[in-house]
Scaffold this motif. Structure first.
Motif, short mmCIF file in Angstrom:
data_model
loop_
_atom_site.label_atom_id
_atom_site.label_comp_id
_atom_site.label_asym_id
_atom_site.label_seq_id
_atom_site.Cartn_x
_atom_site.Cartn_y
_atom_site.Cartn_z
N GLY A 1 -5.21 6.59 5.89
CA GLY A 1 -4.73 6.06 4.62
C GLY A 1 -5.28 6.83 3.45
N SER B 1 -3.42 7.84 0.08
CA SER B 1 -3.10 6.79 -0.89
C SER B 1 -4.08 6.65 -2.05
CB SER B 1 -2.96 5.45 -0.18
OG SER B 1 -4.21 5.07 0.37
N GLN B 2 -5.25 7.27 -1.96
CA GLN B 2 -6.20 7.19 -3.08
C GLN B 2 -5.81 8.15 -4.20
OE1 GLN B 2 -9.87 7.84 -0.89
NE2 GLN B 2 -10.46 5.74 -1.33
N SER C 1 -8.15 2.96 7.89
CA SER C 1 -8.13 2.28 6.60
C SER C 1 -7.08 1.17 6.62
CB SER C 1 -7.88 3.20 5.40
OG SER C 1 -6.51 3.47 5.25
N THR D 1 -4.92 0.60 4.34
CA THR D 1 -3.64 1.16 3.90
C THR D 1 -2.84 1.69 5.09
OG1 THR D 1 -4.61 1.78 1.78
CG2 THR D 1 -2.57 2.88 2.39
N ASP E 1 -1.56 -1.28 7.16
CA ASP E 1 -0.41 -1.90 6.49
C ASP E 1 0.85 -1.05 6.66
OD1 ASP E 1 -2.09 -3.95 5.67
OD2 ASP E 1 -2.32 -3.17 3.63
#
Length: 133
Positions: free
Chosen positions: A4, A40-41, A72, A74, A77
């Motif tokens: 993620g 995603s960060q 992670s 993220t 998900d």
């Protein structure tokens, strides 16, 4: 491996290397290892998600993926939203670094988890006791 976040951070590089070495040593047959990063960060995933899903669907269309390691929340998900489309029948193993926030009931059915508790305050306390000056 579905990251993620940035997979080139030192803890993720170490984890990746350890998993590859362990699988190569323990597996009875050939293991094909793939890595993907949602990053995603640094990048707004929701903006690019449809195109990313389309790319991954095309990339993995002819392959049978057995296990996805979601590194992670993220990534977990993302797997929950798109895993069946991208990697039909694949099991998921969630790897997280904030174990105290982890609730096993939050995992999808059939998923496994490996969590590590990050205790920054405890680590600093031990360091201060070991090096009081």
């Amino acid at each position: 491996m579905l990251y993620g976040v940035d997979p080139y951070l030192p803890p993720f590089l170490a984890m990746d290397r350890a998993m590859r070495e362990s699988l190569a040593h323990e597996a009875g047959g050939t293991v094909h290892f793939f890595s993907e990063s949602l990053d995603s960060q640094r990048i707004a995933l929701e903006r690019l998600e449809p195109e990313l899903v389309a790319l991954l669907a095309k990339k993995y269309d002819a392959l049978r993926i057995s296990v996805v390691v979601a590194v992670s929340r993220t990534a977990l998900d993302f797997f929950e939203r798109h895993g069946e489309q991208l990697w039909p029948g694949a099991r998921v193993v969630y790897v997280g670094f904030l174990g105290y926030e982890f609730k096993p009931s939050a995992l999808p059915p059939g998923a496994s988890a490996v969590v590590s508790i990050l205790d920054a305050a405890g680590t600093i306390d031990i360091a201060r006791r070991m090096q009081p000056g």
